[in-house]
Design a protein around this motif. Sequence first.
Motif, short mmCIF file in Angstrom:
data_model
loop_
_atom_site.label_atom_id
_atom_site.label_comp_id
_atom_site.label_asym_id
_atom_site.label_seq_id
_atom_site.Cartn_x
_atom_site.Cartn_y
_atom_site.Cartn_z
N UNK A 47 40.83 29.20 49.36
CA UNK A 47 39.78 28.21 49.61
C UNK A 47 40.06 27.58 50.97
N UNK A 48 39.24 27.89 51.95
CA UNK A 48 39.49 27.41 53.31
C UNK A 48 39.09 25.95 53.49
N UNK A 49 38.36 25.40 52.53
CA UNK A 49 38.06 23.97 52.61
C UNK A 49 39.31 23.15 52.32
N UNK A 50 40.03 23.52 51.26
CA UNK A 50 41.23 22.77 50.88
C UNK A 50 42.49 23.36 51.48
N UNK A 51 42.35 24.51 52.18
CA UNK A 51 43.47 25.16 52.86
C UNK A 51 44.58 25.55 51.89
N UNK A 52 44.19 26.23 50.83
CA UNK A 52 45.16 26.66 49.83
C UNK A 52 44.59 27.74 48.95
N UNK A 135 41.67 41.63 52.43
CA UNK A 135 41.00 40.34 52.26
C UNK A 135 39.54 40.48 52.64
N UNK A 136 38.66 39.94 51.80
CA UNK A 136 37.23 40.00 52.08
C UNK A 136 36.57 38.67 51.71
N UNK A 137 35.59 38.21 52.48
CA UNK A 137 34.92 36.94 52.16
C UNK A 137 34.19 37.01 50.84
N UNK A 138 34.29 35.92 50.07
CA UNK A 138 33.53 35.78 48.83
C UNK A 138 32.30 34.91 49.05
N UNK A 139 32.49 33.76 49.67
CA UNK A 139 31.41 32.80 49.88
C UNK A 139 31.45 32.28 51.30
N UNK A 140 30.27 32.20 51.89
CA UNK A 140 30.11 31.57 53.19
C UNK A 140 29.37 30.25 53.01
N UNK A 148 35.37 30.79 50.94
CA UNK A 148 36.34 31.35 50.01
C UNK A 148 36.46 32.85 50.27
N UNK A 149 37.67 33.36 50.09
CA UNK A 149 37.92 34.79 50.29
C UNK A 149 38.84 35.29 49.19
N UNK A 150 38.69 36.56 48.82
CA UNK A 150 39.53 37.16 47.79
C UNK A 150 40.47 38.16 48.45
#
Length: 252
Positions: A47-52, A135-140, A148-150
């Motif tokens: 989760x790139x919003x929460x950086x974790x 790694x691939x993006x899940x949500x933009x 988010x990326x998985x």
Amino acid sequence: MADINSFFSLKNTIGNLTDNDINQTANYLEAIEAFTRTTYKSIYVIDYEVKGFEYVSDNPLFLCGNSAAKVKEMGYGFYFKYVPEKDLELLLKINTIGFDFYEKIPLQERKDYSISYDFHLKNEEGKTILINQKLTPLFLTESGKIWKAICFVSLSTQQNSGNITIIKKDGAQKMTYDLTTDCWKSVKKIELSMREKEILQYSIRGYAINEISEKIYISPDTVKFHRKKLYEKLGVANIYEAISYATINKLL
């Protein structure tokens, strides 16, 4: 001195999320948990919003002796503890060039690309393994930032760290990053020989090596030889990965 924030590009800073952003994610982790029960690979969600990490599977390959809950709690601190310094620098490099690449892709295509790379993990006894991450993006977000990326983790089939590759989902475009010249290079789409296609097609139908040899009139050892060369060509470790790669990238 690098810190955890080094993993997160200023170009991909997530600001206020819209209702449309948030509605994308309703119950999606249930699907990911179900998927983890069908694969030998380790899986986690960033989760790139929460950086974790938002999710970490229980598969021990990626955990270095920790529980999934502990790795989730550690977040990117996990890398600082379990990745050798040289490879940690490599991961920071990959982070930078990866986001730079995505910035140049049209918004409507950003979820079509995945990045793959290899690096070492070390356990508390100092023993290391070479792993591959895809790694691939899940949500933009609505503005096109990766929210988010998985990530899928498996044992690497390579000999060394690096091997940075970006591939489009239909296999129409593949790029590798040359760390010596610091640039991306296009890679010609893989073409399978008729023999390789035959072996894959019979494998998909559940035929064993001896049965395939009888069907295509070659020895079992020759079937094994072609499979080994096929694994090297696709960068996979076994027939199941070869089938998956060939199907996803429309090689059959």
